[in-house]
Design an enzyme around this catalytic site. Sequence first.
Site, PDB file in Angstrom:
ATOM      1  N   SER A  46       0.815  -1.215   0.000  1.00  0.00           N
ATOM      2  CA  SER A  46       0.000   0.000   0.000  1.00  0.00           C
ATOM      3  C   SER A  46       0.848   1.265   0.000  1.00  0.00           C
ATOM      4  O   SER A  46       1.496   1.581  -0.987  1.00  0.00           O
ATOM      5  CB  SER A  46      -0.958  -0.048   1.203  1.00  0.00           C
ATOM      6  OG  SER A  46      -1.958   0.916   1.099  1.00  0.00           O
ATOM      7  N   ASP A  72      10.220   5.861 -10.055  1.00  0.00           N
ATOM      8  CA  ASP A  72       9.819   6.578 -11.268  1.00  0.00           C
ATOM      9  C   ASP A  72      10.615   7.876 -11.456  1.00  0.00           C
ATOM     10  O   ASP A  72      10.964   8.238 -12.585  1.00  0.00           O
ATOM     11  CB  ASP A  72       8.316   6.884 -11.231  1.00  0.00           C
ATOM     12  CG  ASP A  72       7.463   5.650 -11.463  1.00  0.00           C
ATOM     13  OD1 ASP A  72       8.005   4.640 -11.964  1.00  0.00           O
ATOM     14  OD2 ASP A  72       6.267   5.679 -11.128  1.00  0.00           O
ATOM     15  N   LYS A 105      -0.826  -4.487  -3.330  1.00  0.00           N
ATOM     16  CA  LYS A 105      -2.169  -3.962  -3.039  1.00  0.00           C
ATOM     17  C   LYS A 105      -2.259  -2.515  -3.517  1.00  0.00           C
ATOM     18  O   LYS A 105      -1.705  -1.609  -2.896  1.00  0.00           O
ATOM     19  CB  LYS A 105      -2.509  -4.034  -1.551  1.00  0.00           C
ATOM     20  CG  LYS A 105      -3.953  -3.588  -1.283  1.00  0.00           C
ATOM     21  CD  LYS A 105      -4.292  -3.608   0.189  1.00  0.00           C
ATOM     22  CE  LYS A 105      -5.766  -3.236   0.399  1.00  0.00           C
ATOM     23  NZ  LYS A 105      -6.092  -1.885  -0.080  1.00  0.00           N
TER      24      LYS A 105
END
Length: 699
Positions: A470, A481, A495
């Site tokens: 999460s 990224d 998740k």
Amino acid sequence: MRQRLYQFQLVLLLMLVTVTALAKPHPVPLSELFPSPGQTKAAIVINKVLERYHYRKVTLNRAFAKQVLDKYLEELDPNRSFFLARDVDRFETGSRNLDESLRRGELDIAFDVFRVYRMRVDERVAYALKLLDGRFDFDVSETFTFDAEQVGWAKDSGQLDERWRRRVKNDFLTLRLADKSDDEIRDRLRKRYEGLARRIHQFNGDDVFQAFTNAYTESIEPHTSYMSPSTSENFDISMKLSLEGIGAVLRADNEYTLVQSTVPGGPARESGQIHAGDQIVGVAQGLDGAMEDVVGWRLEDVVEKIRGPKGSVVRLQIMPKTSGSTGHAREISLVRNEIKLEDQAAKSSVVEDLGKAPGMKIGVIEIPAFYRDFEAEGAGDRDFRSTTRDVRKLINDLVMRGVNGIVIDLRGNGGGSLAEATSLTGLFIDKGPVVQVKDAFGKVDVEADTDPGVAYTGPLAVLVDRESASASEIFAAAIQDYGRGLIIGEPTFGKGTVQTLIDLNRYVPGDHADLGRLRLTMAEFFRISGGSTQLRGVEPDISFPSARYMTEHGERSLDNALPWTRIDPAKFTKAGALSFDILKMKSDARTAKNLGFKMLEERSKLMRDVEEQKQVSLRERERRVNEDQRDHRFKAERDLFLRSKGMTPVDEDADQVDEDALDAQRDAIARIEVEEAARILVDAIQLERGSSPRAVMRD
């Protein structure tokens, strides 16, 4: 509001709380096991809410209705130990128009199935008790298959009798391997089987409706679930009381209670003796209370036994994940305690003596959870505790101590506050997007760091494992990224969905009937690069050897999990581009020779072997040899590693244990991956010859 609701849901999942004693349930007559008008109304409302607001759009047709029935049968009888093939055929014939029945809120098939189920449980328990009066031959070469996928529904009672003969024999042998006497085993199994029948007889109409409705919701997606009025009431009680317990997330897994995760700062995590995947097979109160066998119990009943007031002792009989459901159980004692925010707080350390990098130091910041003191914040306290605030202070301290880089340790971090994941990312990037959230209507919102400036500009790595989930995945994905740091370890949990709690009564204004509540999946997280964290999680740039032996885990192991997908990327500027090939090659060369990693690799192999096991031998001699070999495989590698560190191995199962030595042993094992992550970061620093790290000091 979303953050506060999310916090409440997290608390419900993470804590075993003290709740006022409930009235002892009594057997429910079969004549009462029929749907009520209130349940019919609730079913209609649930259909409409799911159809309009659930993230996954599902058409309620015959094919889907068939999935619901199959899921319901699987939830009631996961090992195909009770229903006969003719029962299932009759259910399928009677449910041909189940899709239309569900639209109208007609629930006759759900209660019909349960009434037959209760009758079959009575038959099987009576047969199991009869078997206990006989004797078993443990020298015969035969096996017990416990994987339901390998067996169909029994054609007749004779075939089911044979399955139960082997099941009871396996239950008997498992306890025998734990050095229980035959008389003790018979007494324990008799109570287990009688308890199974007793608990099934205590199911009332609300319980049946909740079980069927959850089969319905889980056929859509695994994180959507229904809470009956009584379950909702218990939820409300728990939210008003002190958060005291052992600090563990439990879930039902067939007839076993499985530890899904442990809470940072809780007795279970602090003991170092309970891990994700372990099974709880017995519970006892106090230092000398009788151990109660809880195999086959409902999850709610197991939780009721485990929770209790602060300072009291609960003893658990644990079947470690590496031994499977047929291995040796061990007993541990825990003192229930209140779990405070401070116990979950981030903390730092420094790794030195990094081999070929004399004089270099790497700071490590361990973050057990993404926490935020909403109560203090709401009360206007400007100094409220939060992950981001604590980490900023730790960064400043580490840089003042002259570290050359920082590792953020997110292993075992199951998530927490989305706002904290966003603001923590902002410590390492200039302002910009962190995560995208797409709702059920296709609208995409971007959660962004709006605070200009960076708290730390130096070399960075993030350490993750299969339990990082999460909010941990949101942070790790953003760092990856942006190219801001290295991601090291194992693929994360996966998740990537968002849930909210819906009071169904709001959809029937003026009606005084309590319809319960629905925990609904209503959105999905997407990385700023466009891909979701759902299902795949975050793939490390540099994986540890244990990742090679990972079977389906986390979200990947759940039925009907949402698939991985992608949306358009957000607009962001990469902080840099990192090269991993040389770093991976250097790390692989080190870990191949590292005794600690050999031990961790052996543990991963053992867990894989246990998870892939479909059947076991019922020959006592063969089982003992297999278990001894399995125990020896891990312990031999562990002892070799500890002795290389100058430590004397401590046996956790011994009658007398040096707790200080045991803590030191656990810490040494926990540091294996941290130290390698530090070495990888040093390699990156030396290769990149980057600028010296610095912190931006702020109040």
